[in-house]
Design a protein around this motif. Structure first.
Motif, PDB file in Angstrom:
ATOM      1  N   HIS A   1       8.446   2.170   1.891  1.00 19.46           N
ATOM      2  CA  HIS A   1       7.766   2.537   3.132  1.00 19.46           C
ATOM      3  C   HIS A   1       8.252   1.657   4.280  1.00 19.46           C
ATOM      4  O   HIS A   1       8.420   0.443   4.117  1.00 19.46           O
TER       5      HIS A   1
ATOM      6  N   ALA B   1      -0.557  -4.185  -3.675  1.00 16.33           N
ATOM      7  CA  ALA B   1       0.116  -2.981  -3.205  1.00 16.33           C
ATOM      8  C   ALA B   1       0.670  -2.250  -4.414  1.00 16.33           C
ATOM      9  O   ALA B   1       0.694  -2.781  -5.525  1.00 16.33           O
TER      10      ALA B   1
ATOM     11  N   HIS C   1       0.684   4.481  -2.349  1.00 20.43           N
ATOM     12  CA  HIS C   1      -0.314   4.025  -1.388  1.00 20.43           C
ATOM     13  C   HIS C   1      -1.717   4.529  -1.706  1.00 20.43           C
ATOM     14  O   HIS C   1      -2.696   3.815  -1.473  1.00 20.43           O
TER      15      HIS C   1
ATOM     16  N   SER D   1      -2.404  -2.901   6.168  1.00 25.46           N
ATOM     17  CA  SER D   1      -1.507  -2.420   7.236  1.00 25.46           C
ATOM     18  C   SER D   1      -1.165  -3.553   8.195  1.00 25.46           C
ATOM     19  O   SER D   1      -1.480  -3.511   9.394  1.00 25.46           O
TER      20      SER D   1
ATOM     21  N   SER E   1      -2.944  -2.851  -0.076  1.00 23.33           N
ATOM     22  CA  SER E   1      -1.945  -2.222   0.796  1.00 23.33           C
ATOM     23  C   SER E   1      -2.279  -2.435   2.274  1.00 23.33           C
ATOM     24  O   SER E   1      -2.336  -1.485   3.059  1.00 23.33           O
TER      25      SER E   1
ATOM     26  N   GLU F   1       5.313   1.810  -2.971  1.00 23.94           N
ATOM     27  CA  GLU F   1       5.240   1.586  -1.525  1.00 23.94           C
ATOM     28  C   GLU F   1       6.433   0.771  -1.023  1.00 23.94           C
ATOM     29  O   GLU F   1       6.568   0.546   0.182  1.00 23.94           O
TER      30      GLU F   1
ATOM     31  N   SER G   1      -5.538  -0.329   2.978  1.00 24.20           N
ATOM     32  CA  SER G   1      -4.751   0.185   4.090  1.00 24.20           C
ATOM     33  C   SER G   1      -5.282  -0.411   5.406  1.00 24.20           C
ATOM     34  O   SER G   1      -5.292  -1.627   5.566  1.00 24.20           O
TER      35      SER G   1
END
Length: 278
Positions: free
Chosen positions: A225, A218, A260, A186, A184, A222, A160
């Motif tokens: 999202h 990932a 996630h 960001s 995953s 997800e 993340s």
């Protein structure tokens, strides 16, 4: 670095076999970190142990240690070789303390920040460079004094915002690690800065003399999202493999039926195998 104690003066409730716990204070920012180090029972190779630097240790250090303990028993079967695991976390109890926003993010103009679902303001951010200096100038030298480490086989793992930090490191300091593993990531947080770094990445890779391996991953769930994490991760992987930068190889994995957070255990397991590749 001194032995780690909880705020009430006690040691952690659960101590994993082969693990040492410390407190470290960053010289530049005076921020406190909880460092957890797991060392294999087997003797180190002549070149030293590979080492994995794991972000968000509050959430996933135990997961990685147990996966390593089991899988590294039969590396010829699992593809996982024994490695030192260095978890970088916080003294807070929660798995994802707000301090990580400061440590994992470069400064982002207020108008470029994504809107928070609850409408609240985001925690303080912008300390990624200071956090990088803490790891490179304080933590790594201390680890290398204490343990036999093969500096040519270093990996960093983040998820993340931690995954964003890993890719920021890759773009700014491509020779710092051999393996960069971002789960995953960001990428929507700092897209303008990332785009600028991509433009000059090939020139920074010219001074790098070793092959770099990058894994982005990932969870399939997800896909809905609004951050577009799957599409952004896949596009970043394709850019790495088709850029003018030589000596970098990237893979992308989308784990079936994982979200996630549920993606973390399978990501950690795959990261161990990825970090073990020669």
């Amino acid at each position: 670095m001194k032995p780690m104690m909880r705020q009430d003066g006690t040691e952690p409730e659960v101590k994993l076999p082969g693990t040492a716990y410390y407190h470290m204070c960053a010289e530049q920012t005076k921020r406190d970190y909880e460092i957890k180090v797991w060392v294999p029972e087997s003797a180190p190779p002549a070149s030293g142990y590979p080492v994995i630097y794991l972000l968000d240790a509050n959430a996933v250090f135990g997961t990685m240690v147990e996966a390593m303990r089991v899988q590294s028993l039969r590396p010829e079967k699992t593809g996982v070789v024994p490695a030192v695991i260095v978890g970088v976390g916080y003294t807070a109890r929660e798995p994802f303390p707000p301090d990580r926003h400061y440590d994992f993010m470069m400064p982002v103009p207020k108008e470029e920040l994504p809107r928070r679902p609850d409408g609240a303001t985001w925690p303080e951010h912008g300390g990624a460079e200071a956090f990088t200096l803490f790891i490179e100038e304080q933590l790594k030298p201390d680890i290398e004094r204490r343990y036999a480490i093969d500096r040519s086989r270093q990996s960093v793992v983040g998820h993340s915002l931690g995954g964003l930090f890993v890719l920021q490191l890759l773009l700014e300091r491509p020779g710092t690690y051999r393996n960069y593993i971002a789960g995953s990531p960001s990428l929507h947080w700092n897209s303008a800065w990332i785009a600028r770094q991509q433009e000059t990445f090939a020139s920074r890779m010219q001074d790098n003399r070793t092959e770099i391996h990058v894994l982005l991953a990932a969870g399939e769930l997800e896909g809905s999202h609004p951050s577009g994490v799957i599409e952004r991760s896949r596009a970043f992987t394709q850019w790495l493999n088709h850029s003018d930068a030589s000596g970098v190889r990237a893979d992308f994995i989308c784990f079936e039926d994982e979200g996630h957070i549920s993606v973390l255990p399978v990501l950690i397991s795959r990261a161990l195998r990825f970090a073990s590749r020669d």
